[in-house]
Write an enzyme that holds these catalytic residues in place. Structure first.
Site, PDB file in Angstrom:
ATOM      1  N   GLY A   1       4.999  -0.669   7.935  1.00  0.00           N
ATOM      2  CA  GLY A   1       5.510   0.400   8.803  1.00  0.00           C
ATOM      3  C   GLY A   1       5.146   0.129  10.255  1.00  0.00           C
ATOM      4  O   GLY A   1       4.026  -0.277  10.545  1.00  0.00           O
TER       5      GLY A   1
ATOM      6  N   ASP B   1      -6.053   4.234   7.670  1.00  0.00           N
ATOM      7  CA  ASP B   1      -6.588   4.262   6.302  1.00  0.00           C
ATOM      8  C   ASP B   1      -7.249   2.941   5.890  1.00  0.00           C
ATOM      9  O   ASP B   1      -7.355   2.656   4.698  1.00  0.00           O
ATOM     10  CB  ASP B   1      -5.466   4.630   5.310  1.00  0.00           C
TER      11      ASP B   1
ATOM     12  N   THR C   1      -1.569   0.703  11.977  1.00  0.00           N
ATOM     13  CA  THR C   1      -0.889   1.665  11.099  1.00  0.00           C
ATOM     14  C   THR C   1      -1.229   3.069  11.566  1.00  0.00           C
ATOM     15  O   THR C   1      -2.386   3.348  11.906  1.00  0.00           O
ATOM     16  CB  THR C   1      -1.260   1.500   9.611  1.00  0.00           C
TER      17      THR C   1
ATOM     18  N   ASP D   1      -2.954  -2.504   5.357  1.00  0.00           N
ATOM     19  CA  ASP D   1      -3.642  -3.206   4.258  1.00  0.00           C
ATOM     20  C   ASP D   1      -2.692  -4.061   3.410  1.00  0.00           C
ATOM     21  O   ASP D   1      -3.053  -5.158   2.990  1.00  0.00           O
ATOM     22  CB  ASP D   1      -4.451  -2.233   3.397  1.00  0.00           C
TER      23      ASP D   1
ATOM     24  N   ASP E   1      -1.596   5.453   9.798  1.00  0.00           N
ATOM     25  CA  ASP E   1      -2.360   6.142   8.752  1.00  0.00           C
ATOM     26  C   ASP E   1      -3.877   6.127   8.971  1.00  0.00           C
ATOM     27  O   ASP E   1      -4.586   6.950   8.398  1.00  0.00           O
ATOM     28  CB  ASP E   1      -2.079   5.522   7.378  1.00  0.00           C
TER      29      ASP E   1
ATOM     30  N   ARG F   1       9.203  -5.393   4.936  1.00  0.00           N
ATOM     31  CA  ARG F   1       8.343  -5.423   3.748  1.00  0.00           C
ATOM     32  C   ARG F   1       9.006  -6.387   2.780  1.00  0.00           C
ATOM     33  O   ARG F   1      10.171  -6.217   2.461  1.00  0.00           O
ATOM     34  CB  ARG F   1       8.222  -4.025   3.142  1.00  0.00           C
TER      35      ARG F   1
ATOM     36  N   ARG G   1       0.924   8.354   3.833  1.00  0.00           N
ATOM     37  CA  ARG G   1       1.004   7.782   2.482  1.00  0.00           C
ATOM     38  C   ARG G   1       0.036   8.510   1.550  1.00  0.00           C
ATOM     39  O   ARG G   1       0.204   9.701   1.342  1.00  0.00           O
ATOM     40  CB  ARG G   1       0.725   6.276   2.520  1.00  0.00           C
TER      41      ARG G   1
HETATM   42  O1  F6P Z   1       2.090   3.234   6.553  1.00  0.00           O
HETATM   43  C1  F6P Z   1       2.739   3.986   7.496  1.00  0.00           C
HETATM   44  C2  F6P Z   1       3.710   4.924   6.851  1.00  0.00           C
HETATM   45  O2  F6P Z   1       4.373   5.613   7.874  1.00  0.00           O
HETATM   46  C3  F6P Z   1       3.102   5.903   5.856  1.00  0.00           C
HETATM   47  O3  F6P Z   1       2.479   6.994   6.453  1.00  0.00           O
HETATM   48  C4  F6P Z   1       4.300   6.258   5.040  1.00  0.00           C
HETATM   49  O4  F6P Z   1       3.927   6.643   3.742  1.00  0.00           O
HETATM   50  C5  F6P Z   1       5.063   4.994   4.978  1.00  0.00           C
HETATM   51  O5  F6P Z   1       4.695   4.251   6.115  1.00  0.00           O
HETATM   52  C6  F6P Z   1       6.549   5.168   4.950  1.00  0.00           C
HETATM   53  O6  F6P Z   1       7.116   3.918   4.875  1.00  0.00           O
HETATM   54  P1  F6P Z   1       8.679   3.572   4.855  1.00  0.00           P
HETATM   55  O7  F6P Z   1       8.984   2.987   6.206  1.00  0.00           O
HETATM   56  O8  F6P Z   1       8.828   2.551   3.788  1.00  0.00           O
HETATM   57  O9  F6P Z   1       9.407   4.827   4.572  1.00  0.00           O
END
Ligand code: F6P
Length: 326
Positions: free
Chosen positions: A17, A135, A131, A109, A133, A78, A177
């Site tokens: 992300g 986290d 990130t 991570d 998050d 990803r 997340r």
């Molecule tokens: O890791 C960052 C994040 O924004 C999380 O908070 C969230 O769960 C996820 O990415 C969403 O990812 P995607 O871009 O796959 O919807």
């Protein structure tokens, strides 16, 4: 870890992300990389671009005018293919085709796990935590968190205006997340009546309905309930609150606005410090490490140490949040 690998050319990529401040980190890696005598190449779309060979030379000018921009100029991705040993070998081969001796990975991570896999096949790396998050256990700070919390705070302040006007309850779902760091921080910052976090078991009646009713009995006229993404179900929860309390209740899922926007000074500064540290480590011959923030210092840990634990919630912040939400 292979010792004394000579590193002349580094590749930088952003993965997972996006996070505000990633561009400032790219800028820092490119410019400090050049300063430290490396040739720097940019890899587009994360590991997807590495697998496809979407790799280009970067100069100090390639990163002009980006320190203030959200998102990532390199774009991100990803990759499922990178989870396979065949994909990992292909990625390392492609890195060799483009003459890359080491990678700088800007991500979370999952991105570091991918880099760790590549390092076992002989591709050294440095990870820079980016990130929203926050986290990652080994670092007190991840680039993007502050901008995200500012965006969420701004949104909740606006929701509060209309919740007050209508004497409503607002359930606001925020990202993170399976981690509640964004939710808890903005709960304290915005004075929410309740915060529901993935790390804490919760009971609907005790943790949501009770504080709302008690608040009403004390004269409150509007209520903010913050819900972490890992719990989910904001619309359903809002419906149940309205049914049980009779208070008009609305759900807002803040979604991707939380990931965008111009980075705050904190994120720009952290990105500049951490991105520069990444190339300094490579210059010192250190690799397969994560740049981290600990005790107000920028330092580094091995990837094994850095990834070993799940980051726990700040319990004192949780306690303070409960005290002040009365
Ligand atoms: O890791 C960052 C994040 O924004 C999380 O908070 C969230 O769960 C996820 O990415 C969403 O990812 P995607 O871009 O796959 O919807």
């Amino acid at each position: 870890m292979e010792e004394n690998k000579i590193i002349r050319t580094i590749g930088v990529l952003t993965s997972g992300g996006d996070a505000p401040g990633m561009n400032a980190a790219i800028r820092a890696v490119v410019r400090s990389g050049i300063y430290n005598g490396f040739k720097v190449k940019g890899i587009r779309k994360g590991y997807v671009g590495l697998l496809n060979g979407e790799i280009e030379d970067m100069t100090a000018r390639s990163v002009s005018d980006i320190i203030n921009r959200g998102g990532t100029i390199l774009q991100t991705g990803r990759s499922k293919e990178l989870m396979t040993i065949e994909g990992q070998q292909k990625a390392v081969n492609m890195a060799h085709v483009f003459g890359l001796d080491a990678l700088v990975i800007l991500g979370g991570d999952g991105s570091f796990r991918g880099a760790h896999d590549l390092s076992k096949l002989g591709m050294p790396f440095i990870g820079v935590p980016c990130t929203i998050d926050n986290d990652i256990d080994s670092t007190e700070y991840t680039i993007g968190f502050d901008t995200c919390c500012n965006t969420v705070q701004d949104a909740i302040d606006k929701i509060r205006d209309t919740a007050y006007s209508h004497e409503r309850c607002s359930v606001v779902e925020v990202m993170g997340r399976n981690a509640g760091h964004i939710a808890l921080n903005v709960s304290v910052a915005c004075g929410a009546e309740a915060v529901i976090l993935p790390e804490k078991p919760f009971d609907f009646n005790t943790d949501i309905i009770k504080p709302i009713i008690e608040g009403r009995n004390r004269g409150k006229q509007h209520y903010i309930i913050i819900l972490a993404e890992g719990i989910g179900g904001a619309v359903e929860i809002a419906k149940r609150i309205e049914e049980m309390t009779g208070i008009s209740t609305r759900a807002t899922i803040l979604g991707y606005i939380q990931r965008g926007g111009s980075p705050t000074p904190r994120d720009r500064v952290m990105a500049s410090l951490m991105g520069t540290k990444a190339t300094q480590l490579l210059k010192e011959g250190k690799y397969n490490r994560l740049v981290v923030r600990r005790n107000n210092q920028i330092t580094d840990v091995s990837v094994e140490e850095g990834m070993a634990m799940k980051k726990s919630l700040d319990e004192y912040m949780y306690e303070v949040n409960n005290i002040l939400s009365l």
